[in-house]
Scaffold this motif. Structure first.
Motif, short mmCIF file in Angstrom:
data_model
loop_
_atom_site.label_atom_id
_atom_site.label_comp_id
_atom_site.label_asym_id
_atom_site.label_seq_id
_atom_site.Cartn_x
_atom_site.Cartn_y
_atom_site.Cartn_z
N SER A 46 0.83 -1.21 0.00
CA SER A 46 0.00 0.00 0.00
C SER A 46 0.86 1.26 0.00
N VAL A 47 1.92 1.24 0.79
CA VAL A 47 2.83 2.39 0.85
C VAL A 47 3.50 2.61 -0.51
N LEU A 48 3.98 1.53 -1.12
CA LEU A 48 4.66 1.64 -2.40
C LEU A 48 3.71 2.17 -3.48
N ARG A 49 2.47 1.73 -3.45
CA ARG A 49 1.52 2.18 -4.47
C ARG A 49 1.25 3.69 -4.35
N SER A 50 1.21 4.17 -3.14
CA SER A 50 0.88 5.58 -2.96
C SER A 50 2.09 6.50 -3.10
N ALA A 51 3.30 6.00 -2.77
CA ALA A 51 4.47 6.87 -2.75
C ALA A 51 5.46 6.61 -3.89
N ALA A 52 5.62 5.35 -4.28
CA ALA A 52 6.61 5.02 -5.32
C ALA A 52 6.13 3.80 -6.09
N PRO A 53 5.13 3.99 -6.95
CA PRO A 53 4.50 2.85 -7.63
C PRO A 53 5.35 2.25 -8.74
N ASP A 54 6.39 1.54 -8.35
CA ASP A 54 7.23 0.85 -9.32
C ASP A 54 6.47 -0.39 -9.83
N PRO A 55 6.18 -0.49 -11.13
CA PRO A 55 5.33 -1.58 -11.65
C PRO A 55 5.87 -2.97 -11.36
N THR A 56 7.16 -3.16 -11.51
CA THR A 56 7.75 -4.49 -11.31
C THR A 56 7.63 -4.92 -9.85
N SER A 329 -2.22 4.80 4.30
CA SER A 329 -0.83 5.15 4.58
C SER A 329 -0.64 6.64 4.40
N GLN A 330 0.36 7.15 5.02
CA GLN A 330 0.68 8.58 4.93
C GLN A 330 2.05 8.70 4.28
N GLY A 331 2.14 9.53 3.28
CA GLY A 331 3.41 9.70 2.60
C GLY A 331 4.10 10.97 3.05
#
Length: 331
Positions: A46-56, A329-331
């Motif tokens: 969830s954090v990655l999707r909101s802050a750094a959505p790396d597709p791989t 999540s909070q970014g």
């Protein structure tokens, strides 16, 4: 957010979850750890999707979570308890939650059918434009009644079941488009209105209602339920409410799948009535009575069992445990 630093900080957690998934058997402590790691990695995703959505990376963690979810709940949902919960909770709750959509659809269709039949009866010239005198004679004296006895009952039940399942599938599948659903429903009731008006005009009204009502009450209710759920699916993207449009459509789409599966059983019952009761030698009042009992049983199922399930928090959507975790999540 520094993606490389985040990966370095949590890579060990992801690797540990993957090792647990590769083990053939888990101890009690390891099973508990699997659930904890699953929740932990879901938060990371969830954090990655909101802050750094790396597709791989998102794809890798999504796959990892899907495997963990299947490992932790797969055996539970495949048991008879899952079937019981579907029949007692999910399906009736979905019907109850969406009751005003399919009741409204039912009422509108009944009114339109009645108006069409009344208009056709008042305009006999229209009948002559739709059917030739020979066609009318064949329908009134042979085809309509013979339709219910031309096949062996078991074969006819299967044929009716497949046909009605196809109509309900069209209602649910085309629901999100709106207007095509209106056409499917209109074509269905127009056929009923035309045949009914022809039969009634030629003094075969008692035969018409005596053959339609035993199975038709439950069968048409199932079609109207599918239509109402289809309209709700359409409205979910027109007016998603407090959800995003994709979330609203996804929720109603999953509920539509629940309803579709449940209606297979409802249509099976109506198909059996149409094959074994409608053409039987029972007096008309007995055949119609069976149809009324089947309809009453369905409505009781919705408004007693469904209401109770809905008040317990059921909506007809699938279990939260089977959905990908969405952690704030909070970014």
């Amino acid at each position: 957010m520094d993606l490389d630093a985040y990966v370095l900080a949590h890579h060990a957690d992801w690797a540990r979850l993957e090792r647990l998934l590769k083990q053939h058997r888990l101890s009690g402590a390891e099973a508990d750890e699997l659930v904890e790691r699953y929740q932990q990695v879901a938060t990371h995703l969830s954090v990655l999707r909101s802050a750094a959505p790396d597709p791989t990376l998102v794809a890798h963690l999504s796959s990892l979570l899907a495997r963990a979810r299947n490992r932790s709940v797969g055996t539970r949902v495949g048991t008879w308890d899952g079937v019981r919960r579907f029949l007692v909770d999910r399906f009736p709750a979905a019907l109850y939650r969406l009751r005003w959509w399919w009741i409204g659809t039912m009422a509108a269709n009944v009114v339109v059918t009645a108006v069409m039949m009344w208009w056709l009866l008042d305009h006999p010239a229209v009948e002559q434009g739709l059917l030739s005198p020979d066609d009318v004679d064949q329908l009134v004296n042979n085809d309509f009644e013979g339709y219910y006895s031309q096949y062996a009952a078991s074969h006819f039940a299967a044929q009716v079941w497949v046909n009605n399942a196809w109509v309900t599938a069209l209602c649910l599948g085309l629901g999100i488009l709106g207007l095509p659903l209106v056409k499917v429903l209109f074509d269905n009731i127009a056929n009923l209105a035309i045949i009914g008006s022809v039969m009634i005009r030629h003094d075969r009204g008692e035969l018409f209602w005596g053959l339609i009502l035993p199975h038709g009450l439950l069968e048409l209710t199932a079609v109207f339920v599918a239509g109402g759920v289809g309209f709700r699916l359409f409205w979910s993207w027109v007016e998603p409410g407090d959800r995003s449009r994709s979330q609203a459509v996804a929720r109603e789409g999953r509920t539509a799948a629940t309803v579709a599966l449940g209606l297979v059983l409802v249509l099976l019952v109506s198909g059996l009535i149409e094959a074994f009761v409608t053409p039987s030698g029972l007096p008309t009042f007995a055949r119609v009575g069976i149809g009324l009992l089947a309809e009453a049983a369905f409505l009781t199922y919705v408004f007693v069992l469904g209401r109770a399930a809905y008040l317990r928090g059921e909506t007809g959507d699938i279990d939260d445990a089977l959905l990908e975790d969405r952690v704030a999540s909070q970014g």
